[in-house]
Design a protein around this motif. Structure first.
Motif, mmCIF file in Angstrom:
data_model
loop_
_atom_site.group_PDB
_atom_site.id
_atom_site.type_symbol
_atom_site.label_atom_id
_atom_site.label_comp_id
_atom_site.label_asym_id
_atom_site.label_seq_id
_atom_site.Cartn_x
_atom_site.Cartn_y
_atom_site.Cartn_z
ATOM 1 N N VAL A 31 61.762 -27.427 8.754
ATOM 2 C CA VAL A 31 62.499 -28.698 8.737
ATOM 3 C C VAL A 31 63.391 -28.775 9.974
ATOM 4 N N GLU A 52 62.733 -24.243 5.375
ATOM 5 C CA GLU A 52 63.942 -24.835 5.960
ATOM 6 C C GLU A 52 63.898 -24.729 7.491
ATOM 7 N N ASP A 99 66.035 -39.399 -1.004
ATOM 8 C CA ASP A 99 66.566 -39.642 0.348
ATOM 9 C C ASP A 99 66.269 -41.063 0.847
ATOM 10 N N HIS A 115 66.447 -28.270 -2.325
ATOM 11 C CA HIS A 115 65.836 -29.218 -1.377
ATOM 12 C C HIS A 115 64.380 -29.524 -1.720
ATOM 13 N N ARG A 139 60.186 -32.609 4.996
ATOM 14 C CA ARG A 139 60.684 -32.035 3.740
ATOM 15 C C ARG A 139 59.608 -31.133 3.153
ATOM 16 N N ALA A 161 61.300 -31.209 -2.768
ATOM 17 C CA ALA A 161 61.158 -32.672 -2.904
ATOM 18 C C ALA A 161 60.205 -33.091 -4.012
#
Ligand code: NDP
Length: 286
Positions: A133, A130, A12, A162, A140, A164
């Motif tokens: 987030v 999530e 990202d 997702h 993350r 990381a």
């Protein structure tokens, strides 16, 4: 001070140092508190601006110490904490995160990891991560101590991609991840966060630092064998190692290790002395 070549980018675009700072066992001894805080702050100044902690460490004492250390410099730090597997479901996950934030005296984590795989279904943990987030409590999330099969399962569930990072044990004396897990993560662009990069202080470390090859390379660079262990983790651009150092002296040495570049010949000699296992071995853990 470490420099730009000592950093990597997350997919990202976030820039991370390839050597950060671990904090297991920090905050336990009050007489060392000031030195530990000074060490962490110096580490950030020297470019090791990723700090790793966990709700588990000292039952929150490590997070409290880190919270104190990052006051006034929170925005310069990439802050990582971890949730116990038994807290990684539904409201427990949200509450654990909020309690970590309170101890860390901040309003968000940059990365929140599932400390190891437990009994709570991964789907439930991913939904919770999530949600954290979307609430802005974490930027993350990722996992820790996941082997290849766990990673494949994770990426197969909704939202799993997702993830990381996977924080795993990795050092010159323990190269099992190079058989499958590391190449797999690389092909999925999930960087490895290497814990215990100095092999803690036990017999495995002894085997590495007493090796003639490591000692020879160390003297060629006017470095210590432990600095060579860290420099070795930096030969790959997508590995972040998080040594724990609780004194300024050790922090300075670790940051300086980031400036050592091993030659191909030296890397080859280390490969010979500490070979990658010839077949897949179970993930090493502490
Ligand atoms: P490390 O391999 O980082 O070794 C830490 C030890 O090395 C300490 O005794 C430290 O001493 C010493 N040390 C550090 N720098 C130097 C130096 N330059 N010269 C001499 N000695 C040095 O072990 P850890 O297990 O602590 O791993 C690092 C971090 O990884 C942990 O702190 C934690 O944040 C994370 N971790 C995560 C796990 C997980 O399951 N996800 C499991 C284990 C670790 P001193 O304190 O005196 O500086």
């Amino acid at each position: 001070r470490m420099n730009q070549s000592n950093r990597m980018l997350l997919p990202d675009g976030t820039s991370l140092p390839r050597i950060g700072q671990g904090t297991w066992n920090m905050g336990d001894d009050n007489s060392r508190r000031e030195e530990e805080i000074a060490a962490l702050r110096l580490g950030v100044e020297l470019g090791m601006d990723l700090i790793d902690t966990a709700e588990m460490y000292g039952d929150g004492r490590s997070e409290l110490l880190v919270g104190e250390a990052i006051q006034g410099i929170r925005d310069q730090v990439f802050l990582v904490s971890k949730v116990y597997p038994h807290n990684a479901g539904n409201e427990h996950l949200i509450r654990s995160c909020e309690e970590s934030l309170k101890r860390l005296n901040t309003d968000h984590l940059d990365l929140y990891l599932l400390h190891w795989r437990g009994d709570i279904p991964l789907e439930e943990t991913v939904v919770g991560m999530e949600k954290l987030v979307s609430q802005g409590k974490i930027a993350r999330w990722g996992v820790s101590n996941f082997d290849v099969d766990d990673m494949k399962e994770l990426l197969g569930i909704a939202g799993g991609t997702h993830c990381a990072t996977n924080q795993i044990l990795y050092h010159l004396g323990s190269r099992g991840i190079e058989t499958e897990l590391l190449p797999w993560q690389r092909s999925h662009k999930i960087p490895v966060m290497a814990y215990s990069p100095l092999a803690q202080a036990g017999s495995l470390r002894k085997g590495v630092i007493e090796s003639e090859v490591v000692q020879e390379i160390a003297s060629a660079h006017q470095a210590t064998p432990l600095q060579i262990m860290l420099a070795w983790t930096m030969r790959e651009e997508d590995v972040i190692s998080i040594p724990k150092a609780s004194s300024r002296k050790h922090v300075i040495e670790n940051a300086a290790a980031g400036l050592i570049t091993l030659s191909n010949d030296e890397i080859w000699k280390l490969d010979e002395a500490f070979p990658i296992p010839s077949w897949k071995v179970p993930l090493d853990m502490i």
